[in-house]
Write a protein that holds these residues in place. Sequence first.
Motif, PDB file in Angstrom:
ATOM      1  N   PHE A  26      -9.923   1.359   6.757  1.00  0.00           N
ATOM      2  CA  PHE A  26      -8.688   0.601   6.590  1.00  0.00           C
ATOM      3  C   PHE A  26      -8.371  -0.194   7.849  1.00  0.00           C
ATOM      4  CE2 PHE A  26      -4.178  -0.089   6.990  1.00  0.00           C
ATOM      5  CZ  PHE A  26      -3.915  -0.746   5.811  1.00  0.00           C
ATOM      6  N   LEU A  37      -1.273   4.379   8.624  1.00  0.00           N
ATOM      7  CA  LEU A  37      -2.554   3.849   8.133  1.00  0.00           C
ATOM      8  C   LEU A  37      -3.298   3.164   9.272  1.00  0.00           C
ATOM      9  CD1 LEU A  37      -2.025   2.278   4.604  1.00  0.00           C
ATOM     10  CD2 LEU A  37      -3.691   3.995   5.284  1.00  0.00           C
ATOM     11  N   ASP A  46      -9.317  -3.445   6.463  1.00  0.00           N
ATOM     12  CA  ASP A  46      -8.003  -3.649   5.870  1.00  0.00           C
ATOM     13  C   ASP A  46      -8.018  -3.437   4.359  1.00  0.00           C
ATOM     14  OD1 ASP A  46      -5.318  -4.109   6.060  1.00  0.00           O
ATOM     15  OD2 ASP A  46      -5.459  -6.280   5.855  1.00  0.00           O
ATOM     16  N   HIS A  95       0.826  -1.211   0.000  1.00  0.00           N
ATOM     17  CA  HIS A  95       0.000   0.000   0.000  1.00  0.00           C
ATOM     18  C   HIS A  95       0.856   1.255   0.000  1.00  0.00           C
ATOM     19  CE1 HIS A  95      -3.673  -2.002   0.492  1.00  0.00           C
ATOM     20  NE2 HIS A  95      -3.537  -2.347   1.758  1.00  0.00           N
ATOM     21  N   TYR A  96       1.933   1.194   0.806  1.00  0.00           N
ATOM     22  CA  TYR A  96       2.748   2.390   0.985  1.00  0.00           C
ATOM     23  C   TYR A  96       3.438   2.771  -0.317  1.00  0.00           C
ATOM     24  CZ  TYR A  96       1.860   1.929   5.926  1.00  0.00           C
ATOM     25  OH  TYR A  96       1.231   1.872   7.127  1.00  0.00           O
ATOM     26  N   PRO A 108      -4.122  -7.428  -1.594  1.00  0.00           N
ATOM     27  CA  PRO A 108      -4.531  -6.051  -1.316  1.00  0.00           C
ATOM     28  C   PRO A 108      -4.562  -5.177  -2.565  1.00  0.00           C
ATOM     29  CG  PRO A 108      -2.610  -6.677   0.008  1.00  0.00           C
ATOM     30  CD  PRO A 108      -3.022  -7.885  -0.743  1.00  0.00           C
ATOM     31  N   ILE A 125      -8.082  -0.208   1.340  1.00  0.00           N
ATOM     32  CA  ILE A 125      -8.059   1.236   1.067  1.00  0.00           C
ATOM     33  C   ILE A 125      -9.148   1.553   0.057  1.00  0.00           C
ATOM     34  CG2 ILE A 125      -6.734   3.123   0.054  1.00  0.00           C
ATOM     35  CD1 ILE A 125      -4.254   1.961   1.120  1.00  0.00           C
TER      36      ILE A 125
END
Lengths: 336, 284
Positions: free
Chosen positions: B30, B233, B34, A108-109, B93, B36
Amino acid sequence: MSGLVLPVAVLAALACVPLLSPPDYFMHLLVTGLLTALAGTGWALMGRYRLVSFGHGAFLGIGAYVMGLLWNYYGISPWLGVPIGVAAAVGAGLLLGYPCFQLRVVGHYFALVTLAAGEIVRILIVALRDVTGGSLGMTPHQAPPGGAFAAMQFDKAGFWWVALAAWALGLLAWRVLDRSMTSKALAAIAEDEDAAASIGIRVTREKLKLTMLSVALAALAGALTGQYRMYLNPESLAGLGISLQIVFVAIAGGMYSPIGPTIGALITIGLEESLRVAFGTQFTGAAAFVYGILLVLFMIFLPRGIAGLLERRAAARPGRRLAGAEGTVPAVQPPG
Amino acid sequence: MDPFLLEAVLNGVLLGGVFALPVLGLNLVFGVVDVIWLCYAELVMVGMYIVWFLHTQAGWPLALAFATCLPAIAVLGLLLHLLVVRPLLAAPPINQVLATGGVLFVLQGAATLVFSTDFRSLGVEMPPIELGEVFVSGTKLAAFVAALLGAAVLWAFLKFTYVGTAIRAIARDREVMPLMGVDPHRIYLIASAAGGALAGLAACLLVVQLDVHPFVGLSFGPITFMICVMGGLGNMLGGFLAAFLMGLIVSVGGFYGDTDMSYVVAFLFFILVMFIRPQGLFTR
């Protein structure tokens, strides 16, 4: 040697397309399709190793604007400007990639850092409006009479050959990468970075190689798109919108197959144009609407894209080997 | 202190309050689910259109339009979870993020189809308020107060209700909580609805300050994601503080240079933070 025959034959056949003198509109779609495919191919190189970038638009923008500014302000021909633009984008990619990979910004980062980078380039282009024309865009100067070739300003057929060469270069890069040790190292890194590092794979270096290749292809696509359209615009060459469209091209076509992004580009362009023809220009939102629904459906039902579907069919047929499967390492498999 | 600088600082704090709501909503979703929601800013955009349409076209009083917007976007959040996120809960993800990116296109496209790309203004403006030698926009101040109230209600909900406790627990450990008798899917639904409601509230506060158009989400969406990541996050308090930090950077940067460049500075700051503290500025 036999592996070379088919690609060369396909390329030769494609190179002959303008000789059939198809309508201009058709040629326009084909050129746009190839350049979009090239950007998607660049993205997919990283995407299939789980390096998901939401900022590839930035590299399209850097490639295009460096080329355009060099031509408009210094009269440097795009023949030089395009490689310089690509080099500048690769430099920017390294500048962003090195700390990212060294400091293990992943998942994600990584996606969000690249998103920020893409936005920075878009806003910079807008903010430097005295030089770049800002959100109104920029038009490369017309070449002086007789200097069209030197300024890379062709008709549609001429640009078809340029785009075709660039597209073939993208596929070649894919193939070279696939056969290298780097691709095996990257597959290991994508599975488990710590494990890969522990068996002696230099994670940062391998990722940087991949990034350079991916960024170079995207920047090449951006520069050629700008030159082909003879119009540069920050919204269509940098920022989140275009970055997501590149992602869509790669995902819809399938990012685990070299031909996938090209299929995705054809679908994207075909969709956009048929919706435009069907509804007229007042329904500009229809294309985005249908894209979005397709992207969601693809993610849920067909995460390997259309190329993945075709490969599965081919693999299911007994006694037939997957085209080009020898010597390739299957990239990261999505579960399911 | 230079009154204009003071005004920039004050505006930065007010701007931070507006950033804070979508940041809290994103962090809530999130932290619990979990996933986005890449289309979060577009949920806000839909809410802004709802308020604009009900107030200026249907002639509803503003308060009623606001009151409709909140549950409407909460329902939209629920639908997003049920139709898009739930089938992908077991997927990598990245696939989840890309699917919500698809929803971003859907919402932008739908807004363009229905309302065209014209800029729509609510046409509501409150008189500026004079504080000493500084003028503060009344609408911004009201929005700021409402944002703080929203954050306080969220905090109380998470802290003092049974469901809120379950939400915090599942954010802490999603493997163990189902064993304790909490149905994670029910909690996911509640968190998605609450995330949607926060987007709805943010829409009410933004629609009085910004003109609505289908791409308005792109103007504050990217920065909200960055604030979330900067705060860590899923870290509510970190995100809340980071929102004010970003608001200050943008506003004070705009005082020294132009607004566009202040966003560039803010984004560069974000990238730097990522390199120095990838786990978030305010994570212990």
